[in-house]
Design a protein around this motif. Structure first.
Motif, PDB file in Angstrom:
ATOM      1  N   ALA A  59       0.689  -1.165  -0.160  1.00 57.95           N
ATOM      2  CA  ALA A  59       0.186  -0.073  -0.015  1.00 57.95           C
ATOM      3  C   ALA A  59       0.923   1.410   0.029  1.00 57.95           C
ATOM      4  N   ASN A 110      -2.797   3.614  -6.724  1.00 58.46           N
ATOM      5  CA  ASN A 110      -3.961   2.627  -6.728  1.00 58.46           C
ATOM      6  C   ASN A 110      -4.012   1.770  -8.229  1.00 58.46           C
ATOM      7  N   ASP A 118      -7.854  -0.696  -4.476  1.00 59.61           N
ATOM      8  CA  ASP A 118      -8.329   0.203  -3.366  1.00 59.61           C
ATOM      9  C   ASP A 118      -9.809   0.748  -3.563  1.00 59.61           C
TER      10      ASP A 118
END
Length: 312
Positions: free
Chosen positions: A4, A174, A201
């Motif tokens: 992430a 993302n 996401d």
């Protein structure tokens, strides 16, 4: 799902018609991870591995599915109890989707014991490779590669839009690029199995079938907000098309279309469209101009964008 990426500030208030996002693009407070101890077992099945990264609302661990013997990504949301209403919405949204351009959801649950008890988690497909944000750090990409990546993401957006969902946070961090996507010399393979860019996401996604007031949410990443998102207006699929247009423009130029403080960026995009580099071919300038039109109804659909990019 890969590591992430630290997210830019996402809280906001509305003032004088603009969404004023707290903090700046360069001086945002760093994300404070709340990782789980390695070696623990979630749901009597998923072994917690090393921390891959942390975003604005969650931490992502590498995990091992002890039942099926496969590697997975464990997205552990921060906060507990009622604060997880939004997380549960993401779980339900993502569980509805099955598309090669999206990160697959395998399972969901809640941490039952220990200091993290009460935190919800998602078990996701582990996608190796890089994010588009990482790939863009050295500079812009070749035009054919941008067309391929853009077409893959536009196809995924068309799918979720057809399902009545707006992603609301389309940005390079993302967009996942598995091995093979960046190989410009690779021969086209089976469309169902060939490497493709993936959209990740759905943490702030919303259903367009919800009450309009529920889509008036000020969160998003400052550099990629649509004009209507910057104004705090109800959102619809054209907002995602606008954000993808900014992502493609950045991928071709190596620079963000709007710079400055979040407030300056928000003000600028409600007043004028982004500048188009003169070196871009006419067909690219035409497509990106349409995608980033100030009026949402003037933008093409994600499906139309995909068709244009496949042709390019």
């Amino acid at each position: 799902m890969t590591a992430a990426q630290p997210q830019e500030p996402q809280t906001a208030t509305v003032d004088a018609g603009l969404v004023l996002l707290d903090g700046g693009l360069s001086d945002a407070a760093p994300v404070q991870p709340e990782p789980l101890p390695e070696g623990g077992l979630l749901g009597d099945r998923y072994r917690v591995g090393p921390l891959l990264g942390s975003g604005g609302m969650s931490d992502v661990h590498r995990g091992h599915d002890t039942l099926l013997g496969r590697e997975v990504a464990l997205k552990i949301f921060r906060g507990r109890g009622e604060s997880h209403a939004g997380r549960q919405r993401e779980m339900r949204l993502m569980a509805r989707f099955s598309h090669p351009g999206l990160v697959a959801v395998f399972d969901a649950g809640k941490v039952e014991d220990g200091p993290a008890a009460g935190r919800h988690y998602l078990v996701l497909e582990l996608v190796p490779g890089s994010t588009l944000a990482q790939v863009l750090q050295p500079g812009p990409l070749a035009v054919p590669l941008v067309a391929k990546i853009g077409a893959d993401i536009a196809e995924a957006l068309a799918f979720v839009h057809e399902a009545g969902v707006v992603h609301r946070d389309v940005k390079p961090a993302n967009i996942l690029l598995p091995p093979g996507v960046l190989d410009e010399e690779a021969e086209p393979g089976d469309p169902l199995t060939a490497p493709r860019a993936r959209l990740a996401d759905f943490g702030i996604a919303r259903s367009t079938r919800d009450h309009p007031a529920s889509t008036v949410d000020h969160r998003g990443t400052p550099g990629y907000l649509s004009p209507e998102q910057a104004m705090g207006a109800p959102l619809a699929p054209p907002s995602d098309v606008y954000a993808l247009g900014l992502v493609l423009l950045e991928s071709l130029s190596g620079e963000r279309a709007f710079t400055g403080t979040p407030v300056q960026q928000a003000y600028a995009r409600t007043r004028h469209a982004p500048s188009m580099p003169e070196h871009l071919p006419a067909e690219w300038r035409k497509l990106l101009t349409a995608m980033t039109a100030l009026e949402p109804t003037a933008r093409p659909s994600a499906a139309a964008v995909e068709a244009e990019l496949r042709a390019l």
